[in-house]
Enzyme design. Structure first.
Site, PDB file in Angstrom:
ATOM      1  N   ARG A   1       0.839  -1.194   0.000  1.00  0.00           N
ATOM      2  CA  ARG A   1       0.000   0.000   0.000  1.00  0.00           C
ATOM      3  C   ARG A   1       0.881   1.253   0.000  1.00  0.00           C
ATOM      4  O   ARG A   1       2.028   1.221   0.435  1.00  0.00           O
ATOM      5  CB  ARG A   1      -0.908   0.021   1.229  1.00  0.00           C
ATOM      6  CG  ARG A   1      -1.855  -1.158   1.331  1.00  0.00           C
ATOM      7  CD  ARG A   1      -2.663  -1.076   2.632  1.00  0.00           C
ATOM      8  NE  ARG A   1      -3.630  -2.171   2.745  1.00  0.00           N
ATOM      9  CZ  ARG A   1      -3.383  -3.322   3.360  1.00  0.00           C
ATOM     10  NH1 ARG A   1      -2.191  -3.539   3.922  1.00  0.00           N
ATOM     11  NH2 ARG A   1      -4.308  -4.262   3.427  1.00  0.00           N
TER      12      ARG A   1
ATOM     13  N   LYS B   1      -1.986  -2.468   7.992  1.00  0.00           N
ATOM     14  CA  LYS B   1      -3.117  -1.998   8.789  1.00  0.00           C
ATOM     15  C   LYS B   1      -3.115  -2.663  10.156  1.00  0.00           C
ATOM     16  O   LYS B   1      -2.790  -3.836  10.284  1.00  0.00           O
ATOM     17  CB  LYS B   1      -4.430  -2.313   8.060  1.00  0.00           C
ATOM     18  CG  LYS B   1      -4.647  -1.468   6.800  1.00  0.00           C
ATOM     19  CD  LYS B   1      -6.005  -1.747   6.198  1.00  0.00           C
ATOM     20  CE  LYS B   1      -6.272  -0.831   5.010  1.00  0.00           C
ATOM     21  NZ  LYS B   1      -7.603  -1.079   4.403  1.00  0.00           N
TER      22      LYS B   1
ATOM     23  N   HIS C   1      -2.504   3.123  -5.856  1.00  0.00           N
ATOM     24  CA  HIS C   1      -3.313   1.985  -5.417  1.00  0.00           C
ATOM     25  C   HIS C   1      -3.593   1.035  -6.580  1.00  0.00           C
ATOM     26  O   HIS C   1      -3.657  -0.185  -6.393  1.00  0.00           O
ATOM     27  CB  HIS C   1      -4.628   2.472  -4.811  1.00  0.00           C
ATOM     28  CG  HIS C   1      -5.341   1.412  -4.033  1.00  0.00           C
ATOM     29  ND1 HIS C   1      -4.805   0.822  -2.901  1.00  0.00           N
ATOM     30  CD2 HIS C   1      -6.536   0.800  -4.233  1.00  0.00           C
ATOM     31  CE1 HIS C   1      -5.643  -0.091  -2.431  1.00  0.00           C
ATOM     32  NE2 HIS C   1      -6.703  -0.128  -3.223  1.00  0.00           N
TER      33      HIS C   1
ATOM     34  N   ARG D   1      -0.877  -1.378  -7.029  1.00  0.00           N
ATOM     35  CA  ARG D   1      -1.026  -2.518  -6.108  1.00  0.00           C
ATOM     36  C   ARG D   1      -1.949  -3.561  -6.747  1.00  0.00           C
ATOM     37  O   ARG D   1      -1.662  -4.763  -6.711  1.00  0.00           O
ATOM     38  CB  ARG D   1      -1.605  -2.013  -4.786  1.00  0.00           C
ATOM     39  CG  ARG D   1      -1.993  -3.099  -3.781  1.00  0.00           C
ATOM     40  CD  ARG D   1      -2.348  -2.401  -2.459  1.00  0.00           C
ATOM     41  NE  ARG D   1      -3.192  -3.189  -1.582  1.00  0.00           N
ATOM     42  CZ  ARG D   1      -2.737  -4.086  -0.709  1.00  0.00           C
ATOM     43  NH1 ARG D   1      -1.448  -4.346  -0.636  1.00  0.00           N
ATOM     44  NH2 ARG D   1      -3.567  -4.730   0.096  1.00  0.00           N
TER      45      ARG D   1
ATOM     46  N   HIS E   1      -4.003  -8.866   3.311  1.00  0.00           N
ATOM     47  CA  HIS E   1      -5.447  -8.847   3.522  1.00  0.00           C
ATOM     48  C   HIS E   1      -5.790  -9.697   4.742  1.00  0.00           C
ATOM     49  O   HIS E   1      -5.282 -10.813   4.895  1.00  0.00           O
ATOM     50  CB  HIS E   1      -6.179  -9.420   2.305  1.00  0.00           C
ATOM     51  CG  HIS E   1      -6.201  -8.499   1.126  1.00  0.00           C
ATOM     52  ND1 HIS E   1      -6.392  -8.935  -0.165  1.00  0.00           N
ATOM     53  CD2 HIS E   1      -6.052  -7.154   1.042  1.00  0.00           C
ATOM     54  CE1 HIS E   1      -6.359  -7.907  -0.991  1.00  0.00           C
ATOM     55  NE2 HIS E   1      -6.153  -6.820  -0.275  1.00  0.00           N
TER      56      HIS E   1
ATOM     57  N   TYR F   1      -9.670 -10.434  -7.194  1.00  0.00           N
ATOM     58  CA  TYR F   1      -8.702 -10.546  -8.283  1.00  0.00           C
ATOM     59  C   TYR F   1      -8.901 -11.790  -9.144  1.00  0.00           C
ATOM     60  O   TYR F   1      -8.180 -11.987 -10.113  1.00  0.00           O
ATOM     61  CB  TYR F   1      -7.277 -10.537  -7.728  1.00  0.00           C
ATOM     62  CG  TYR F   1      -6.938  -9.239  -7.048  1.00  0.00           C
ATOM     63  CD1 TYR F   1      -6.733  -8.077  -7.794  1.00  0.00           C
ATOM     64  CD2 TYR F   1      -6.868  -9.153  -5.665  1.00  0.00           C
ATOM     65  CE1 TYR F   1      -6.455  -6.874  -7.164  1.00  0.00           C
ATOM     66  CE2 TYR F   1      -6.587  -7.955  -5.033  1.00  0.00           C
ATOM     67  CZ  TYR F   1      -6.381  -6.822  -5.793  1.00  0.00           C
ATOM     68  OH  TYR F   1      -6.116  -5.641  -5.173  1.00  0.00           O
TER      69      TYR F   1
END
Length: 337
Positions: free
Chosen positions: A184, A206, A276, A279, A302, A311
């Site tokens: 990210r 995150k 982004h 990515r 994730h 994806y």
């Protein structure tokens, strides 16, 4: 000078505890915690509206929630939550509408429901204050998902070949990390020199979760080349891997600018692509080359596999070849009548 009032001054203790738990124990960002607060404040105001049988057109902003306690929350039912979701879908003024129409988007409703679910999960699972969870089985509104935009392999090569200028070595290394490692933008600006280990990078994602991302040989060469240059530069925060022209750690805005600049030089639509989207490109290219979803989930950081599943729209040449190899792929029923 008049001191600004704390926006959470009307926050009841039970909500304050929840927010503190997510900020300090769960490691959620300040932005996420702030969104939880705003969404739950609206929810609790609406609950007071219906529980106290106030006129339905009472402005929610006028309803105090400081007196909300666990006893009040214990009496909120699944039906009450459905009433709130119905209010959001049909009666809540849409802030994005120029005409002041009512009803907010499914995505906005889903975010608010997510906050309510997190709140009741805290009350039932984390702190065991409640035994019943009125939102446990409520499904999220269906959101129409659009496929992520991404560069093709040829466009990616064109982008890398277009890099030039004073910061060419740095910019090339940054684009290589985006396109090879799929990290990210916020993760990239947080990288320190000490996070680079031979053929891998330590990434803090995150919720302050760390993961190791491996670099391909071309990406490693780009980083090694940049590190030679970086050793000659002294930054204000000298731990930073990437710096800006003002000698500070590179900012999100600076990364945004350099990506847009490279896109324009490559003749690509800079309104359609961004850091982004690079990515997304990395994820798409990996998947098209046979990387399985579980591995891709770990690479991208994730938390849930269903986030990575977006994806799977990628056209996989190997799978097409396999389908064509099946003897029945060319079966024509008219020839056998």
């Amino acid at each position: 000078m008049k001191q600004k009032s704390n926006p959470r001054s009307e926050c009841p203790q039970v909500l304050r505890d929840f927010l503190s738990y997510h900020e300090t124990i769960k490691g959620q960002s300040k932005r996420t915690v702030s969104e939880y607060y705003l969404d739950l404040r609206m929810f609790l105001r609406f609950m007071k509206l219906i529980k106290n049988e106030m006129p339905y057109d009472t402005p929610l902003d006028d309803i105090p929630i400081l007196d909300v306690d666990t006893e009040f929350l214990r009496h909120i039912t699944t039906t009450d939550v459905f009433d709130f979701l119905s209010y959001l879908a049909n009666d809540r003024i849409n802030p994005e509408s120029e005409t002041g129409s009512c009803g907010i988007s499914a995505a906005s409703r889903a975010r608010k429901l997510s906050a309510i679910k997190a709140f009741y999960n805290y009350l039932t699972v984390s702190t065991k204050q409640f035994s019943e969870n009125p939102v446990k089985d409520i499904e999220f509104p269906k959101i129409r998902k659009s496929l992520p935009k991404y560069l093709t392999l040829e466009q990616s090569k064109k982008l890398l070949e277009s890099v030039s200028g004073k910061n060419q070595t740095r910019d090339f290394a940054i684009l290589m990390i985006f396109l090879n490692c799929g990290i990210r933008r916020s993760e990239l600006i947080g990288l320190n020199k000490s996070d680079v280990y031979e053929d891998r990078i330590r990434v803090v994602g995150k919720g302050n979760k760390e993961r190791i991302v491996y670099m391909g040989s071309s990406c490693k060469n780009a980083i090694d080349h940049y590190m030679d240059e970086r050793s000659q530069i002294v930054l204000t925060d000298d731990r930073a891997l990437f710096g800006s022209r003002d000698r500070n750690r590179i900012s999100i805005t600076a990364v945004h600018r350099l990506v847009k600049k490279a896109l324009l030089k490559a003749g690509l639509d800079s309104t359609q692509f961004s850091a982004h989207k690079l990515r997304h490109t990395a994820a798409t290219l990996m998947l098209s080359q046979g990387v399985d979803l579980k591995t891709l989930q770990e690479v991208l950081g994730h938390e849930h596999l269903n986030t990575t599943e977006i994806y799977t729209h990628v056209e996989n040449t190997d799978l097409k070849i396999a389908a064509e190899a099946n003897p029945l792929s060319k079966f024509n029923p008219t020839e056998h009548k």
